[in-house]
Design a protein around this motif. Structure first.
Motif, short mmCIF file in Angstrom:
data_model
loop_
_atom_site.label_atom_id
_atom_site.label_comp_id
_atom_site.label_asym_id
_atom_site.label_seq_id
_atom_site.Cartn_x
_atom_site.Cartn_y
_atom_site.Cartn_z
N LEU A 1 0.87 -1.17 0.00
CA LEU A 1 0.00 0.00 0.00
C LEU A 1 0.92 1.23 0.00
CD1 LEU A 1 -3.28 0.12 2.12
CD2 LEU A 1 -2.35 2.01 0.78
N PRO A 2 1.44 1.58 -1.17
CA PRO A 2 2.47 2.62 -1.26
C PRO A 2 1.90 4.03 -1.09
CG PRO A 2 1.88 1.84 -3.45
CD PRO A 2 1.15 0.96 -2.47
N THR A 3 2.66 4.86 -0.38
CA THR A 3 2.19 6.21 -0.07
C THR A 3 3.04 7.30 -0.70
OG1 THR A 3 3.50 6.25 1.97
CG2 THR A 3 1.21 5.45 2.13
N THR A 4 4.05 6.93 -1.50
CA THR A 4 4.84 7.93 -2.23
C THR A 4 4.68 7.69 -3.72
OG1 THR A 4 6.87 6.60 -2.34
CG2 THR A 4 6.56 7.99 -0.37
N LEU A 5 4.90 8.72 -4.50
CA LEU A 5 4.78 8.58 -5.95
C LEU A 5 5.80 7.57 -6.47
CD1 LEU A 5 3.51 9.45 -8.62
CD2 LEU A 5 5.14 11.36 -8.69
N LEU A 6 7.01 7.61 -5.95
CA LEU A 6 8.05 6.68 -6.40
C LEU A 6 7.62 5.24 -6.15
CD1 LEU A 6 11.85 7.13 -6.05
CD2 LEU A 6 10.82 4.94 -5.50
N ALA A 7 7.10 4.96 -4.98
CA ALA A 7 6.69 3.60 -4.67
C ALA A 7 5.48 3.19 -5.49
CB ALA A 7 6.38 3.46 -3.18
N GLN A 8 4.57 4.12 -5.74
CA GLN A 8 3.37 3.79 -6.50
C GLN A 8 3.69 3.42 -7.94
OE1 GLN A 8 0.67 7.11 -5.99
NE2 GLN A 8 0.03 6.44 -3.96
N VAL A 9 4.64 4.11 -8.55
CA VAL A 9 4.90 3.86 -9.98
C VAL A 9 6.05 2.89 -10.22
CG1 VAL A 9 4.04 6.14 -10.59
CG2 VAL A 9 6.50 5.82 -10.25
N ASP A 10 6.76 2.50 -9.16
CA ASP A 10 7.93 1.65 -9.40
C ASP A 10 8.09 0.54 -8.37
OD1 ASP A 10 10.44 1.15 -10.95
OD2 ASP A 10 11.35 1.62 -9.02
N SER A 11 8.53 0.87 -7.17
CA SER A 11 9.03 -0.18 -6.27
C SER A 11 7.95 -1.09 -5.72
CB SER A 11 9.81 0.46 -5.11
OG SER A 11 8.98 1.30 -4.34
#
Length: 366
Positions: free
Chosen positions: A127-137
């Motif tokens: 459940l990603p809360t940053t843009l970087l995590a949402q689109v990649d990691s």
């Protein structure tokens, strides 16, 4: 809701994207977790989101307990991994239970690795809360921690059970973190989608300013691009998935020199690394100088570092190359580099020598 499938046979799962999804997470997850309690591992910076998630799970009849960890790249360490595994065991986590990773890429990577090794494999939810995590990691199953020798050198492939992305949580994200995540958005255009890079040039400013439509489109497009590549090469064996590392070989060296600290965020390092990859490609005649300048201009317009000097790293070229020697992609003494024949034309080059890279970095520092 936008649903993007990650097609991996028995390990397939969905990435679900919708505004307000965090508040509805309980209804989304209850059919998956059943009657077993879940453990939420959260970054200390996401307290409001943790409270929302706990309320949502409770309303759906799901019992949840939380473990809160420090924010920052330093959390991806042996010490915190041990602490987390002990805490999960203290909570009685079983192999069929689900652990929720609530936070950015650091939390997602750490929780993914902890659940990969705990009892030889437990389930987890991103459940990603940053843009970087949402689109990649959060997508693709790469998990791990950092080592003294370099970034992500200890880890495993461990796919999540589901990924829930709520773009609205980005409203609370600091502007610097949004910019850093945007570097990973643009990367997909630089790899093999020149039209998407053009979209970024036209819409990037709106996305960075928080425009919901631009943000939602970029997230869905990036996730679909990554899901496609991961589906073709889950374990990075054919070289196709390696394209996702564009900018990362240079970028990880810069991060290592910065001590994996907030001095240089991962996305900032990726932007600088992409600038260096295009500069190198232009320097050796692989792509037009105008393409390299176009990429670097877009980074500057977005408030991101476009190369070595803008990254703030002043280490000697030889020391940066020494960091590269610990890169996990090193094979038989050779380090493949992601280079480009133009925007949207990235490729893996196994003929680059580190001596030539050191010379290039020396030239860049002048």
């Amino acid at each position: 809701m936008k649903v993007v499938p990650v097609a991996l046979g028995a390990r397939s799962y969905e990435v679900r994207i919708a505004s307000g999804l965090l508040a509805r997470a309980g209804d989304e997850l209850a059919p998956l977790v059943g009657t077993r309690p879940v453990v939420i591992v959260a970054d200390e910076c996401v307290a409001p989101h943790l409270a929302t998630l706990e309320r949502s799970l409770a309303s759906a009849g799901v019992t949840a307990r939380a473990i809160v960890l420090p924010s920052g790249e330093g959390t991806k360490s042996w010490a915190v991994l041990e602490r987390l595994c002990d805490a999960l065991l203290d909570h009685g986590v079983e192999r069929q239970d689900h652990v929720i990773a609530l936070g950015g890429g650091v939390i997602g990577d750490l929780v993914g690795f902890a659940t990969a090794i705990l009892k030889r494999g437990c389930r987890f939810i991103q459940l990603p809360t940053t843009l970087l995590a949402q689109v990649d990691s959060s997508v693709g199953g790469k998990t791990g921690i950092n080592a003294r020798a370099g970034k992500n050198l200890i880890g495993s492939f461990h796919q999540p059970a589901v990924v829930l992305i709520d773009p609205d949580v980005l409203d609370t994200l600091p502007a610097r973190q949004v910019r850093a995540g945007y570097a990973e958005v643009v990367k997909y255009g630089l790899i093999d989608d020149a039209d998407f890079f053009g979209w970024c040039e036209a819409n990037g400013a709106a996305l960075l300013a928080g425009d919901p439509a631009a943000r939602a489109y970029a997230i869905a497009h990036a996730v679909a691009a990554k899901a496609r590549i991961v589906g073709e090469d889950e374990f990075e064996t054919t070289g196709r998935r390696a394209l996702l590392n564009l900018g990362h070989t240079f970028g990880h060296a810069l991060e290592a020199e910065a001590g994996f600290s907030d001095r240089l965020l991962h996305g900032e390092a990726v932007a600088a690394g992409c600038g260096l990859a295009f500069d190198y490609s232009a320097a050796v005649g692989l792509c037009a100088r105008t393409d390299a300048e176009r990429v670097k201009a877009h980074w500057r317009e977005g408030g991101l570092p476009d190369g070595l000097s803008a990254s703030g790293i002043t280490a000697p070229a030889a020391r940066l190359v020494d960091h590269m020697r610990h890169d996990k992609k090193m094979a038989a003494g050779t380090l493949p580099f992601l280079l480009a024949r133009g925007i949207g034309q990235a490729f893996l080059d196994k003929t680059v020598t580190l001596e030539r890279v050191e010379q290039f970095l020396n030239d860049e520092a002048r």
